[in-house]
Design an enzyme around this catalytic site. Structure first.
Site, mmCIF file in Angstrom:
data_model
loop_
_atom_site.group_PDB
_atom_site.id
_atom_site.type_symbol
_atom_site.label_atom_id
_atom_site.label_comp_id
_atom_site.label_asym_id
_atom_site.label_seq_id
_atom_site.Cartn_x
_atom_site.Cartn_y
_atom_site.Cartn_z
ATOM 1 N N HIS A 201 -32.544 1.840 18.401
ATOM 2 C CA HIS A 201 -33.377 0.669 18.681
ATOM 3 C C HIS A 201 -32.613 -0.651 18.716
ATOM 4 O O HIS A 201 -33.156 -1.658 19.163
ATOM 5 C CB HIS A 201 -34.505 0.539 17.652
ATOM 6 C CG HIS A 201 -34.060 -0.062 16.363
ATOM 7 N ND1 HIS A 201 -33.499 0.680 15.368
ATOM 8 C CD2 HIS A 201 -34.064 -1.345 15.927
ATOM 9 C CE1 HIS A 201 -33.179 -0.111 14.365
ATOM 10 N NE2 HIS A 201 -33.505 -1.352 14.666
HETATM 11 C C1 UD1 Z 1 -36.515 -5.601 14.532
HETATM 12 C C2 UD1 Z 1 -35.422 -6.291 13.716
HETATM 13 C C3 UD1 Z 1 -34.415 -5.262 13.260
HETATM 14 C C4 UD1 Z 1 -35.092 -4.073 12.589
HETATM 15 C C5 UD1 Z 1 -36.127 -3.495 13.553
HETATM 16 C C6 UD1 Z 1 -36.865 -2.289 13.021
HETATM 17 C C7 UD1 Z 1 -34.985 -8.626 14.359
HETATM 18 C C8 UD1 Z 1 -34.037 -9.534 15.034
HETATM 19 N N1 UD1 Z 1 -34.732 -7.314 14.495
HETATM 20 O O1 UD1 Z 1 -35.930 -5.124 15.746
HETATM 21 O O2 UD1 Z 1 -33.533 -5.865 12.347
HETATM 22 O O3 UD1 Z 1 -34.126 -3.086 12.275
HETATM 23 O O4 UD1 Z 1 -37.071 -4.532 13.853
HETATM 24 O O5 UD1 Z 1 -37.694 -1.714 14.010
HETATM 25 O O6 UD1 Z 1 -35.901 -9.089 13.739
HETATM 26 N N2 UD1 Z 1 -42.155 -3.799 20.501
HETATM 27 C C9 UD1 Z 1 -43.349 -3.204 20.849
HETATM 28 N N3 UD1 Z 1 -44.260 -2.962 19.858
HETATM 29 C C10 UD1 Z 1 -44.030 -3.279 18.568
HETATM 30 C C11 UD1 Z 1 -42.810 -3.886 18.234
HETATM 31 C C12 UD1 Z 1 -41.890 -4.132 19.197
HETATM 32 O O7 UD1 Z 1 -43.601 -2.891 22.013
HETATM 33 O O8 UD1 Z 1 -44.900 -3.031 17.714
HETATM 34 C C13 UD1 Z 1 -41.130 -4.029 21.541
HETATM 35 C C14 UD1 Z 1 -41.276 -5.326 22.280
HETATM 36 O O9 UD1 Z 1 -40.958 -5.070 23.604
HETATM 37 C C15 UD1 Z 1 -40.177 -6.186 21.697
HETATM 38 C C16 UD1 Z 1 -39.130 -5.168 21.319
HETATM 39 O O10 UD1 Z 1 -39.864 -4.006 20.955
HETATM 40 O O11 UD1 Z 1 -39.733 -7.127 22.604
HETATM 41 C C17 UD1 Z 1 -38.269 -5.581 20.189
HETATM 42 O O12 UD1 Z 1 -39.007 -6.019 19.078
HETATM 43 P P1 UD1 Z 1 -38.347 -7.076 18.065
HETATM 44 O O13 UD1 Z 1 -39.393 -7.695 17.257
HETATM 45 O O14 UD1 Z 1 -37.412 -7.972 18.808
HETATM 46 O O15 UD1 Z 1 -37.465 -6.257 17.142
HETATM 47 P P2 UD1 Z 1 -36.879 -4.821 16.985
HETATM 48 O O16 UD1 Z 1 -36.000 -4.427 18.103
HETATM 49 O O17 UD1 Z 1 -37.961 -3.879 16.587
#
Ligand code: UD1
Length: 355
Positions: A201
Site C-alpha cells: 500500500h
Molecule cells: C495511510 C498512512 C500510512 C499507513 C496507511 C495504512 C499517511 C501519509 N499514510 O496510507 O502511514 O500505513 O494509511 O493503511 O497518512 N482510500 C480509499 N478508502 C479508504 C482509505 C483510502 O479508497 O478508506 C484510498 C484513496 O484513494 C486514497 C488512498 O487510498 O487516496 C490513500 O489513502 P491515504 O489516506 O493517503 O493513505 P494510505 O495510503 O492508506
C-alpha cells in the site's frame, strides 16, 4: 478525572487505539476518561468501521469526515476540525499514534493550543525523508510532551536527537499487547490452507508503475515456483491503481480479496508460510505470530527484525524478492524480545497520569 482526546484516522491507528481504550475501560476508568476523534482519513467499512465493531473500540465522539485528498489539503482539513474540537471542549491531553497525516494534524493542532501531546510509537526512523510517514513522525515527536518508544532503538533515536530524557518512555509496543490479547479470538473464514500473505500500500510502491510491476511479477513467479497460493488482501489505493494500469496480470494462484479485519489478519498470519509486505505493522505482527517477512522496501524502522534474521529487505527488486523468499519460506524465526512485555498500554496510561 483526567480528560484525554484520542485522535485516529487510518487503519493501523484503530488497532493501536484498541489496546489503550480497553486498558482504560478495564483498569483506569476512575482516573481517566477518553473521547475519540476520527479524522475520516480512512472511511471504507473495510478500512475503518469494521475495526471499531470487531475490536469493541468506543464509537468516535467526533468524526471529521475529511476523506482522501492531497497531503496538504487533507492535513489542512484535519487541522481545522481538530482545532475547533479542542477549542470547544476542555481536554487535558491529546493522544496520537504512529505516523499518518492524522497523527501530524492532531499533534500540531494541540501543541499550538498548549495542550500536551502524547505520541505512541515515537522515535521510529527510516531516515528516508521522501516518505510522508517519516516527515510526519519526526515532526510529531518534536511537538510531543511524552514520547512513548516501542523499542530501545526508538529510545536511542530520540536521545540522539537531543530530547530531554524525562520525556522519553520505553513503553514497549501496543501492537504486541494486541497480538497477545486477540490471538486467542481469531476467526478464519478463508478457504486456503497453505499460502503466503502479501500486502502492498505504500505510495512509493503503488505510485511508481515499474516498482508495482516488479513486485507483481515476483509474486506471480513465487506462486508458480513454490506451487503455493498467495493471499493478497488489497488496499483501496493499490486496487485503484492496478485497475487503471495496463499489462498487469495475476497468476491464478494469487487470491485477491478485500482488506481483512484485524482478527482475520491474525488468523491468516498464523496459517501463512511467509509474509511479503511493505507495511510496518504487518512485519512485526508476522514475527509475533512466529512468521518471517520479506519487506518490499529499501529500509525499515524495525531494524531489530532484520538483525534477528526474521525480516529481509528486498525492496521492489524481483531478484532480491525471489532470493529472500527462498531463504525464509516456512522458516520459523526466533521470537523477538524487543517489543516490551505485552503491557505497553498500562505503562503509557500510568505515565500520562503521573505527568
Ligand atoms: C495511510 C498512512 C500510512 C499507513 C496507511 C495504512 C499517511 C501519509 N499514510 O496510507 O502511514 O500505513 O494509511 O493503511 O497518512 N482510500 C480509499 N478508502 C479508504 C482509505 C483510502 O479508497 O478508506 C484510498 C484513496 O484513494 C486514497 C488512498 O487510498 O487516496 C490513500 O489513502 P491515504 O489516506 O493517503 O493513505 P494510505 O495510503 O492508506
Amino acid at each position: 478525572m483526567y480528560k484525554i482526546l484520542t485522535i485516529v484516522g487510518a487503519r493501523p491507528q484503530f488497532i493501536k487505539a484498541a489496546a489503550i481504550s480497553h486498558t482504560i475501560k478495564e483498569k483506569y476508568a476512575d482516573a481517566i476518561s477518553e473521547d475519540i476523534l476520527h479524522t475520516g482519513q480512512h472511511y471504507d467499512d473495510a478500512m475503518s468501521a469494521q475495526f471499531f465493531r470487531e475490536l469493541d473500540i468506543p464509537q468516535p465522539r467526533y468524526n471529521l469526515g475529511v476523506g482522501s485528498g492531497r497531503h496538504g489539503a487533507q492535513t489542512a482539513l484535519m487541522l481545522k476540525g481538530i482545532e475547533e474540537t479542542l477549542l470547544n471542549n476542555q481536554y487535558d491531553g491529546v493522544l496520537v499514534y504512529g505516523d499518518t497525516n492524522s497523527t501530524l494534524a492532531g499533534a500540531l493542532a494541540a501543541v499550538k493550543l498548549h495542550i500536551p501531546v502524547f505520541h505512541v510509537e515515537a522515535g521510529l526512523r527510516s531516515f528516508n525523508r521522501e516518505m510522508p510517514e517519516e516527515v510526519n513522525r519526526v515532526l510529531t515527536d518534536h511537538m510531543s510532551a511524552l514520547l512513548f518508544a516501542p523499542t530501545e532503538t526508538a529510545v536511542h533515536n530520540l536521545s540522539k536527537e537531543g530530547f530531554d530524557e524525562k520525556q522519553i518512555v520505553f513503553s514497549g509496543d501496543v501492537m504486541f499487547d494486541n497480538v497477545l490479547h486477540y490471538s486467542k479470538l481469531t476467526t478464519y473464514n478463508l478457504q486456503l490452507s497453505s499460502f503466503i500473505l502479501a500486502t502492498i500500500h505504500r505510495d512509493f510502491n503503488t505510485d511508481h508503475p515499474e516498482r508495482l510491476k516488479n513486485i507483481i511479477t515476483a509474486l506471480n513467479e513465487v506462486a508458480e515456483q513454490y506451487d503455493t497460493d498467495i493471499l493478497f488482501p488489497i488496499h483501496p489505493r493499490t486496487k485503484k491503481i492496478i485497475d487503471s494500469m495496463s499489462g498487469i496480470s495475476f497468476s491464478p494462484r494469487i487470491n485477491l480479496c478485500n482488506p481483512l479485519s484485524y482478527l482475520e489478519t491474525l488468523a491468516a498470519l498464523q496459517k501463512s508460510r511467509l509474509v511479503l509486505t511493505d507495511s510496518g505493522g504487518l512485519q512485526k505482527e508476522a514475527n509475533f505470530c512466529d512468521k518471517c517477512s520479506v519487506v518490499l522496501r529499501p529500509e525499515t524502522e524495525w531494524v531489530e527484525l532484520v538483525n534477528d534474521g526474521s525480516t529481509i529487505l528486498a525492496d521492489a527488486d524481483r531478484n532480491r524478492i525471489l532470493t529472500a523468499v527462498q531463504k525464509l519460506i516456512d522458516h520459523t524465526p526466533i521470537r523477538t524480545h524487543h517489543f516490551g512485555d505485552g503491557n505497553a498500554a498500562g505503562k503509557i496510561i500510568r505515565n500520562i497520569l503521573s505527568l
